[in-house]
Write a protein that holds these residues in place. Structure first.
Motif, short mmCIF file in Angstrom:
data_model
loop_
_atom_site.label_atom_id
_atom_site.label_comp_id
_atom_site.label_asym_id
_atom_site.label_seq_id
_atom_site.Cartn_x
_atom_site.Cartn_y
_atom_site.Cartn_z
N PHE A 67 0.83 -1.20 0.00
CA PHE A 67 0.00 0.00 0.00
C PHE A 67 0.87 1.26 0.00
CE2 PHE A 67 -2.43 3.40 2.07
CZ PHE A 67 -3.52 3.46 1.20
N GLN A 68 1.89 1.28 0.83
CA GLN A 68 2.79 2.43 0.86
C GLN A 68 3.43 2.65 -0.52
OE1 GLN A 68 5.26 1.15 4.13
NE2 GLN A 68 4.19 2.47 5.60
N LYS A 116 4.10 5.77 -5.43
CA LYS A 116 4.07 5.84 -6.90
C LYS A 116 3.12 6.94 -7.34
CE LYS A 116 6.83 2.69 -8.53
NZ LYS A 116 8.08 3.18 -9.08
N ALA A 117 1.99 7.07 -6.65
CA ALA A 117 1.03 8.12 -6.98
C ALA A 117 1.62 9.51 -6.71
CB ALA A 117 -0.27 7.93 -6.19
N LEU A 118 2.40 9.63 -5.64
CA LEU A 118 3.04 10.91 -5.32
C LEU A 118 3.98 11.34 -6.43
CD1 LEU A 118 3.95 10.38 -1.54
CD2 LEU A 118 2.12 11.82 -2.46
N GLU A 119 4.66 10.39 -7.03
CA GLU A 119 5.61 10.70 -8.11
C GLU A 119 4.92 11.33 -9.32
OE1 GLU A 119 8.89 7.84 -8.97
OE2 GLU A 119 7.83 6.60 -7.50
N SER A 147 -4.64 17.53 -2.84
CA SER A 147 -5.09 17.31 -1.46
C SER A 147 -5.03 15.81 -1.12
CB SER A 147 -6.52 17.82 -1.26
OG SER A 147 -7.44 16.96 -1.90
N TYR A 148 -4.99 15.53 0.18
CA TYR A 148 -5.02 14.15 0.64
C TYR A 148 -6.29 13.46 0.14
CZ TYR A 148 -1.14 15.14 3.81
OH TYR A 148 0.08 15.47 4.34
N LEU A 149 -7.41 14.20 0.13
CA LEU A 149 -8.67 13.65 -0.34
C LEU A 149 -8.59 13.29 -1.82
CD1 LEU A 149 -11.64 12.94 0.17
CD2 LEU A 149 -12.20 15.33 -0.31
N ASP A 150 -8.04 14.19 -2.63
CA ASP A 150 -7.91 13.91 -4.06
C ASP A 150 -6.98 12.73 -4.31
OD1 ASP A 150 -9.64 15.94 -4.80
OD2 ASP A 150 -8.04 17.42 -5.02
N LYS A 155 -12.37 6.66 1.39
CA LYS A 155 -12.37 6.37 2.82
C LYS A 155 -10.97 6.04 3.35
CE LYS A 155 -17.13 4.85 2.89
NZ LYS A 155 -18.04 3.73 3.03
N ALA A 156 -10.01 5.87 2.44
CA ALA A 156 -8.65 5.53 2.85
C ALA A 156 -7.79 6.76 3.11
CB ALA A 156 -8.01 4.65 1.78
N ILE A 157 -8.42 7.90 3.30
CA ILE A 157 -7.67 9.15 3.42
C ILE A 157 -6.64 9.11 4.55
CG2 ILE A 157 -9.44 10.31 4.81
CD1 ILE A 157 -8.70 12.90 3.23
N ARG A 158 -7.00 8.53 5.69
CA ARG A 158 -6.04 8.45 6.81
C ARG A 158 -4.89 7.52 6.49
NH1 ARG A 158 -8.06 10.48 12.00
NH2 ARG A 158 -10.19 11.19 11.67
N ALA A 159 -5.19 6.41 5.85
CA ALA A 159 -4.14 5.46 5.46
C ALA A 159 -3.21 6.09 4.42
CB ALA A 159 -4.75 4.17 4.92
N VAL A 160 -3.78 6.86 3.50
CA VAL A 160 -2.99 7.56 2.49
C VAL A 160 -2.09 8.59 3.17
CG1 VAL A 160 -3.14 9.19 0.56
CG2 VAL A 160 -4.55 7.12 0.56
N ALA A 161 -2.65 9.36 4.10
CA ALA A 161 -1.86 10.36 4.82
C ALA A 161 -0.74 9.69 5.62
CB ALA A 161 -2.76 11.18 5.74
N ASN A 162 -1.03 8.55 6.23
CA ASN A 162 -0.03 7.82 6.99
C ASN A 162 1.10 7.32 6.08
OD1 ASN A 162 1.08 6.62 9.34
ND2 ASN A 162 0.16 4.67 8.78
N ALA A 163 0.75 6.76 4.93
CA ALA A 163 1.76 6.29 3.97
C ALA A 163 2.58 7.46 3.45
CB ALA A 163 1.09 5.54 2.82
N ASN A 164 1.91 8.58 3.22
CA ASN A 164 2.59 9.80 2.77
C ASN A 164 3.64 10.22 3.80
OD1 ASN A 164 2.69 12.00 0.77
ND2 ASN A 164 1.93 13.27 2.44
N GLY A 165 3.28 10.16 5.06
CA GLY A 165 4.18 10.54 6.14
C GLY A 165 5.36 9.60 6.33
#
Length: 160
Positions: free
Chosen positions: A74-75, A80-83, A92-95, A104-114
Motif C-alpha cells: 500500500f505504501q 508511486k502516486a506521489l511521483e 489534497s489528501y482527499l484527491d 475512505k482511505a484518506i487516513r491510510a494515504v496520509a499515513n503512507a505519505n508521512g
C-alpha cells in the motif's frame, strides 16, 4: 548499503542506497550532522547528489533515479502516486485518496505519505489539506512551505 551526508538549503541530508537504487533521502534535524558531511560520495549515490543539487539550484524539476524504498504494498502504491504530482502543483489528501480508488482511505494515504523515505524525490510535500492548508510534514512545516515556494512559478518579489 552506502550512505552520505550532504548540505542542502533545508539542512543536512542523508542519502542511502546501493546498486539496487536509492533507498532513502532524509533531512536531519541535528546540528551534530555538520561534522559528518561526506567528503567522498559513493559512486552508487553520485547521481542522486547531483540531481538534488540541481533541484535546489532550480535547474531540475523531475528526478531520474533508480529508486528502491522499503515499504508495504500500500505504501509503495501511494509513493508511486506521489511521483505523478507535477513540479509546482499540489494535490489534497482527499484527491490523492480518490485517485487511489478509495475516498475512505484518506487516513491510510496520509499515513503512507508521512512514511515516505525519499524526501523531495518522491514529492510528499506537494500534498496539502483540502482547504489549502499545509498540514503535516515529517520534515517540518517550515520545510514544506520552503519547498512549495521554491517550486512555485509565482515568485514573491521583495518590496524593499
Amino acid at each position: 548499503m552506502k550512505s552520505c551526508i550532504i548540505k542542502s538549503p533545508l539542512g543536512f541530508t542523508k542519502i542511502m542506497g546501493d546498486d539496487d537504487g536509492i533507498a532513502s533521502v532524509t533531512v536531519l534535524n541535528s546540528k551534530a550532522s555538520e561534522e559528518k558531511i561526506t567528503d567522498i560520495i559513493p559512486v552508487e549515490l553520485e547521481d542522486c547528489v547531483i540531481q538534488l543539487h540541481e533541484y535546489f539550484e532550480g535547474s531540475r524539476k523531475q528526478f531520474n533515479l533508480n529508486l528502491n524504498p522499503k515499504g508495504t504494498d500500500f505504501q509503495q502504491k501511494v509513493w508511486k502516486a506521489l511521483e505523478q504530482i507535477p513540479y509546482g502543483k499540489t494535490l489534497s489528501y482527499l484527491d490523492l485518496s480518490k485517485q487511489l480508488g478509495d475516498v475512505k482511505a484518506i487516513r491510510a494515504v496520509a499515513n503512507a505519505n508521512g512514511k515516505n523515505p525519499l524526501w523531495i524525490i518522491v514529492p510528499c510535500h506537494r500534498v496539502i489539506g483540502s482547504d489549502g492548508s499545509l498540514t503535516g510534514y515529517a520534515g517540518g512545516l517550515h520545510r514544506k512551505k520552503w519547498l512549495l515556494e521554491h517550486e512555485s512559478p509565482y515568485k514573491q518579489q521583495s518590496l524593499f
